[in-house]
Write a protein that holds these residues in place. Structure first.
Motif, PDB file in Angstrom:
ATOM      1  N   CYS A 169       0.577  -1.260  -0.080  1.00  0.00           N
ATOM      2  CA  CYS A 169      -0.138   0.152   0.305  1.00  0.00           C
ATOM      3  C   CYS A 169       0.935   1.121   0.115  1.00  0.00           C
ATOM      4  CB  CYS A 169      -0.923  -0.150   1.440  1.00  0.00           C
ATOM      5  SG  CYS A 169      -2.204  -1.440   1.033  1.00  0.00           S
ATOM      6  N   ALA A 170       1.957   1.105   0.194  1.00  0.00           N
ATOM      7  CA  ALA A 170       3.367   2.476   0.543  1.00  0.00           C
ATOM      8  C   ALA A 170       4.835   1.996   0.847  1.00  0.00           C
ATOM      9  CB  ALA A 170       2.695   3.545   1.811  1.00  0.00           C
ATOM     10  N   VAL A 171       5.215   2.569   0.824  1.00  0.00           N
ATOM     11  CA  VAL A 171       6.803   2.384   0.461  1.00  0.00           C
ATOM     12  C   VAL A 171       7.307   2.932   0.908  1.00  0.00           C
ATOM     13  CG1 VAL A 171       9.463   2.155  -0.225  1.00  0.00           C
ATOM     14  CG2 VAL A 171       7.319   1.351  -1.698  1.00  0.00           C
ATOM     15  N   ASP A 172       7.739   3.549   2.795  1.00  0.00           N
ATOM     16  CA  ASP A 172       8.340   4.321   3.147  1.00  0.00           C
ATOM     17  C   ASP A 172       9.840   4.681   3.523  1.00  0.00           C
ATOM     18  OD1 ASP A 172       5.127   4.834   4.241  1.00  0.00           O
ATOM     19  OD2 ASP A 172       5.824   4.454   6.095  1.00  0.00           O
ATOM     20  N   ARG A 173       9.726   6.195   3.935  1.00  0.00           N
ATOM     21  CA  ARG A 173      11.449   6.301   3.986  1.00  0.00           C
ATOM     22  C   ARG A 173      12.579   5.857   3.808  1.00  0.00           C
ATOM     23  NH1 ARG A 173      10.855   9.771   7.146  1.00  0.00           N
ATOM     24  NH2 ARG A 173      12.453   9.100   8.924  1.00  0.00           N
ATOM     25  N   VAL A 174      12.576   5.047   5.088  1.00  0.00           N
ATOM     26  CA  VAL A 174      14.098   4.639   5.557  1.00  0.00           C
ATOM     27  C   VAL A 174      13.503   3.482   6.811  1.00  0.00           C
ATOM     28  CG1 VAL A 174      14.741   5.682   7.434  1.00  0.00           C
ATOM     29  CG2 VAL A 174      15.843   5.307   6.475  1.00  0.00           C
ATOM     30  N   LEU A 175      14.181   2.402   7.091  1.00  0.00           N
ATOM     31  CA  LEU A 175      14.283   1.522   8.262  1.00  0.00           C
ATOM     32  C   LEU A 175      15.114   2.132   9.683  1.00  0.00           C
ATOM     33  CD1 LEU A 175      15.102  -2.293   7.319  1.00  0.00           C
ATOM     34  CD2 LEU A 175      13.155  -0.986   8.128  1.00  0.00           C
ATOM     35  N   ASP A 176      14.748   1.941  10.624  1.00  0.00           N
ATOM     36  CA  ASP A 176      15.734   3.243  11.593  1.00  0.00           C
ATOM     37  C   ASP A 176      16.465   1.862  12.416  1.00  0.00           C
ATOM     38  OD1 ASP A 176      14.279   1.440  13.018  1.00  0.00           O
ATOM     39  OD2 ASP A 176      13.297   3.048  13.993  1.00  0.00           O
ATOM     40  N   GLU A 177      17.484   2.595  12.811  1.00  0.00           N
ATOM     41  CA  GLU A 177      18.259   1.496  13.784  1.00  0.00           C
ATOM     42  C   GLU A 177      18.284  -0.135  14.333  1.00  0.00           C
ATOM     43  OE1 GLU A 177      17.870   4.802  16.482  1.00  0.00           O
ATOM     44  OE2 GLU A 177      18.175   4.371  14.470  1.00  0.00           O
ATOM     45  N   HIS A 178      16.594  -0.238  14.442  1.00  0.00           N
ATOM     46  CA  HIS A 178      16.181  -0.672  14.847  1.00  0.00           C
ATOM     47  C   HIS A 178      14.975  -1.462  14.306  1.00  0.00           C
ATOM     48  CE1 HIS A 178      17.441   0.930  18.971  1.00  0.00           C
ATOM     49  NE2 HIS A 178      16.676   1.972  18.349  1.00  0.00           N
ATOM     50  N   ALA A 179      15.601  -1.404  12.825  1.00  0.00           N
ATOM     51  CA  ALA A 179      14.376  -1.993  12.208  1.00  0.00           C
ATOM     52  C   ALA A 179      13.217  -1.782  11.706  1.00  0.00           C
ATOM     53  CB  ALA A 179      14.624  -3.585  11.974  1.00  0.00           C
ATOM     54  N   TYR A 180      13.079  -0.464  11.986  1.00  0.00           N
ATOM     55  CA  TYR A 180      11.175  -0.554  12.106  1.00  0.00           C
ATOM     56  C   TYR A 180      11.225   0.353  10.778  1.00  0.00           C
ATOM     57  CZ  TYR A 180       9.744  -1.629  16.892  1.00  0.00           C
ATOM     58  OH  TYR A 180       9.706  -2.786  17.810  1.00  0.00           O
ATOM     59  N   ILE A 181      10.123   0.511  10.299  1.00  0.00           N
ATOM     60  CA  ILE A 181       9.793   1.448   9.425  1.00  0.00           C
ATOM     61  C   ILE A 181       9.657   2.310   9.670  1.00  0.00           C
ATOM     62  CG2 ILE A 181       8.638   1.282   7.518  1.00  0.00           C
ATOM     63  CD1 ILE A 181       7.683  -1.298   7.019  1.00  0.00           C
ATOM     64  N   ARG A 182      10.184   4.026   9.188  1.00  0.00           N
ATOM     65  CA  ARG A 182       9.641   5.096   9.159  1.00  0.00           C
ATOM     66  C   ARG A 182       9.210   5.828   8.030  1.00  0.00           C
ATOM     67  NH1 ARG A 182      10.891   6.863  14.178  1.00  0.00           N
ATOM     68  NH2 ARG A 182      12.145   5.938  15.798  1.00  0.00           N
ATOM     69  N   PRO A 183       8.153   6.654   8.401  1.00  0.00           N
ATOM     70  CA  PRO A 183       7.818   6.586   9.253  1.00  0.00           C
ATOM     71  C   PRO A 183       6.640   5.583  10.082  1.00  0.00           C
ATOM     72  CG  PRO A 183       6.187   8.295   7.902  1.00  0.00           C
ATOM     73  CD  PRO A 183       8.254   7.415   7.289  1.00  0.00           C
ATOM     74  N   GLY A 184       6.193   4.739   9.005  1.00  0.00           N
ATOM     75  CA  GLY A 184       5.348   3.991   9.487  1.00  0.00           C
ATOM     76  C   GLY A 184       4.190   3.642  10.591  1.00  0.00           C
ATOM     77  N   LEU A 185       4.047   2.960  10.942  1.00  0.00           N
ATOM     78  CA  LEU A 185       2.802   3.063  11.642  1.00  0.00           C
ATOM     79  C   LEU A 185       2.629   1.743  13.073  1.00  0.00           C
ATOM     80  CD1 LEU A 185       2.261  -0.850  11.393  1.00  0.00           C
ATOM     81  CD2 LEU A 185       0.079   0.181   9.655  1.00  0.00           C
ATOM     82  N   GLY A 186       4.326   1.775  13.575  1.00  0.00           N
ATOM     83  CA  GLY A 186       4.181   1.242  14.570  1.00  0.00           C
ATOM     84  C   GLY A 186       4.715  -0.045  14.486  1.00  0.00           C
ATOM     85  N   ASP A 187       4.997  -0.979  15.578  1.00  0.00           N
ATOM     86  CA  ASP A 187       5.023  -2.089  15.649  1.00  0.00           C
ATOM     87  C   ASP A 187       3.166  -3.106  15.139  1.00  0.00           C
ATOM     88  OD1 ASP A 187       4.819  -5.090  16.733  1.00  0.00           O
ATOM     89  OD2 ASP A 187       6.793  -5.411  17.018  1.00  0.00           O
ATOM     90  N   ALA A 188       2.746  -3.686  14.074  1.00  0.00           N
ATOM     91  CA  ALA A 188       1.703  -4.263  13.062  1.00  0.00           C
ATOM     92  C   ALA A 188       1.185  -5.354  14.149  1.00  0.00           C
ATOM     93  CB  ALA A 188       2.263  -4.569  12.254  1.00  0.00           C
ATOM     94  N   GLY A 189       2.441  -6.164  14.646  1.00  0.00           N
ATOM     95  CA  GLY A 189       1.478  -6.955  15.457  1.00  0.00           C
ATOM     96  C   GLY A 189       1.116  -6.397  16.667  1.00  0.00           C
ATOM     97  N   ASP A 190       1.844  -6.085  17.751  1.00  0.00           N
ATOM     98  CA  ASP A 190       1.654  -5.490  18.603  1.00  0.00           C
ATOM     99  C   ASP A 190       0.516  -4.853  18.585  1.00  0.00           C
ATOM    100  OD1 ASP A 190       3.204  -6.218  20.845  1.00  0.00           O
ATOM    101  OD2 ASP A 190       4.628  -4.631  20.630  1.00  0.00           O
ATOM    102  N   ARG A 191      -0.017  -4.097  17.839  1.00  0.00           N
ATOM    103  CA  ARG A 191      -1.536  -2.886  17.753  1.00  0.00           C
ATOM    104  C   ARG A 191      -2.626  -3.791  16.853  1.00  0.00           C
ATOM    105  NH1 ARG A 191      -0.748   2.747  14.583  1.00  0.00           N
ATOM    106  NH2 ARG A 191      -2.134   3.343  15.517  1.00  0.00           N
ATOM    107  N   LEU A 192      -2.179  -5.076  16.550  1.00  0.00           N
ATOM    108  CA  LEU A 192      -3.189  -5.963  15.791  1.00  0.00           C
ATOM    109  C   LEU A 192      -3.743  -6.396  17.052  1.00  0.00           C
ATOM    110  CD1 LEU A 192      -1.851  -7.350  12.408  1.00  0.00           C
ATOM    111  CD2 LEU A 192      -4.164  -6.282  12.912  1.00  0.00           C
ATOM    112  N   PHE A 193      -3.073  -6.681  18.018  1.00  0.00           N
ATOM    113  CA  PHE A 193      -3.565  -7.439  19.110  1.00  0.00           C
ATOM    114  C   PHE A 193      -3.881  -6.995  20.726  1.00  0.00           C
ATOM    115  CE2 PHE A 193      -1.813 -10.929  16.627  1.00  0.00           C
ATOM    116  CZ  PHE A 193      -2.353 -11.379  15.672  1.00  0.00           C
ATOM    117  N   GLY A 194      -3.240  -5.671  20.260  1.00  0.00           N
ATOM    118  CA  GLY A 194      -3.256  -4.678  21.804  1.00  0.00           C
ATOM    119  C   GLY A 194      -2.074  -4.715  22.742  1.00  0.00           C
ATOM    120  N   THR A 195      -0.794  -5.969  22.425  1.00  0.00           N
ATOM    121  CA  THR A 195      -0.331  -6.283  23.058  1.00  0.00           C
ATOM    122  C   THR A 195       1.012  -5.931  24.115  1.00  0.00           C
ATOM    123  OG1 THR A 195       1.462  -7.526  21.230  1.00  0.00           O
ATOM    124  CG2 THR A 195       0.128  -8.926  22.611  1.00  0.00           C
TER     125      THR A 195
END
Length: 214
Positions: free
Chosen positions: A187-213
């Motif tokens: 649906c989109a290609v974002d700017r970059v990975l950060d040093e923790h391998a998170y997509i920026r600007p992204g949407l956070g951790d998809a698993g945690d946000r899906l399951f409320g963990t």
């Protein structure tokens, strides 16, 4: 090569997809709303991913008269979820194609090496005879997706596609290098990975946000 212009990458730019993705990105979006939006976007993605399924005309009777009408032919497709977050995408696609088979590949990312470690592989026996759509909300480093595709190819799968909500240029480049034959839908290609391998600007951790963990 600019990964956004890679010939095997399709960006799903439909306004409804983009609008729903924007809501998912917002920090204040609740778990329930995030999960519902993931399901809705996934259904829309499945519509695009299945656009070229083979059909043939078959005889049917309408309430008024007989006719020849198009119907899908061949084995039903298989959706393979990369656990755990992939299930949030698979469920929406199953709303559109409820007869699809489902496989699971369990992987977690080693926090030091950032490489995937497999802990589960469960596939339909005839998976090699089906169109296989591999799903994971985020294509970040690309290593988990590449490993999953490698396992499916080893199982004999030749008709593969990969689908995600968000991709990083680095992840697309990894798939372009390791599996240039596999179409990638995002649906989109974002700017970059950060040093923790998170997509920026992204949407956070998809698993945690899906399951409320978290």
């Amino acid at each position: 090569m600019d990964p956004v212009n890679h010939p095997r990458l399709t960006l799903l730019t439909h306004p409804l997809v983009q609008h729903k993705l924007t809501i998912m990105r917002r920090r204040e979006t609740s778990t329930g709303e995030f999960r519902a939006l993931a399901r809705e976007i996934s259904l829309l993605m499945a519509y695009e991913l299945t656009r070229d399924l083979p059909v043939r005309d078959v005889p049917i009777d309408t309430p008024l008269e007989p006719m020849m009408a198009p119907a899908i032919v061949g084995k039903k497709l298989c959706i393979v979820s990369i656990l755990r977050a992939g299930d949030g995408i698979a469920s929406g696609m199953l709303d559109l194609v409820p007869s699809a088979r489902v496989g699971h590949i369990g992987m977690y990312r080693d926090p030091i090496t950032k490489r995937p470690v497999e802990y589960l592989l469960k596939l339909p026996e005839d998976v090699a005879e089906r169109l296989v759509i591999v799903v994971d909300p985020m294509l970040a480093t690309g290593y988990s997706a590449a490993a999953a595709l490698e396992r499916l190819k080893a199982a004999g799968c030749a008709n593969l596609r990969f689908a995600c909500l968000l991709a990083a240029p680095e992840g697309v480049s990894v798939l372009a290098r390791t599996h240039p034959d596999v179409p990638v839908y995002a649906c989109a290609v974002d700017r970059v990975l950060d040093e923790h391998a998170y997509i920026r600007p992204g949407l956070g951790d998809a698993g945690d946000r899906l399951f409320g963990t978290k």
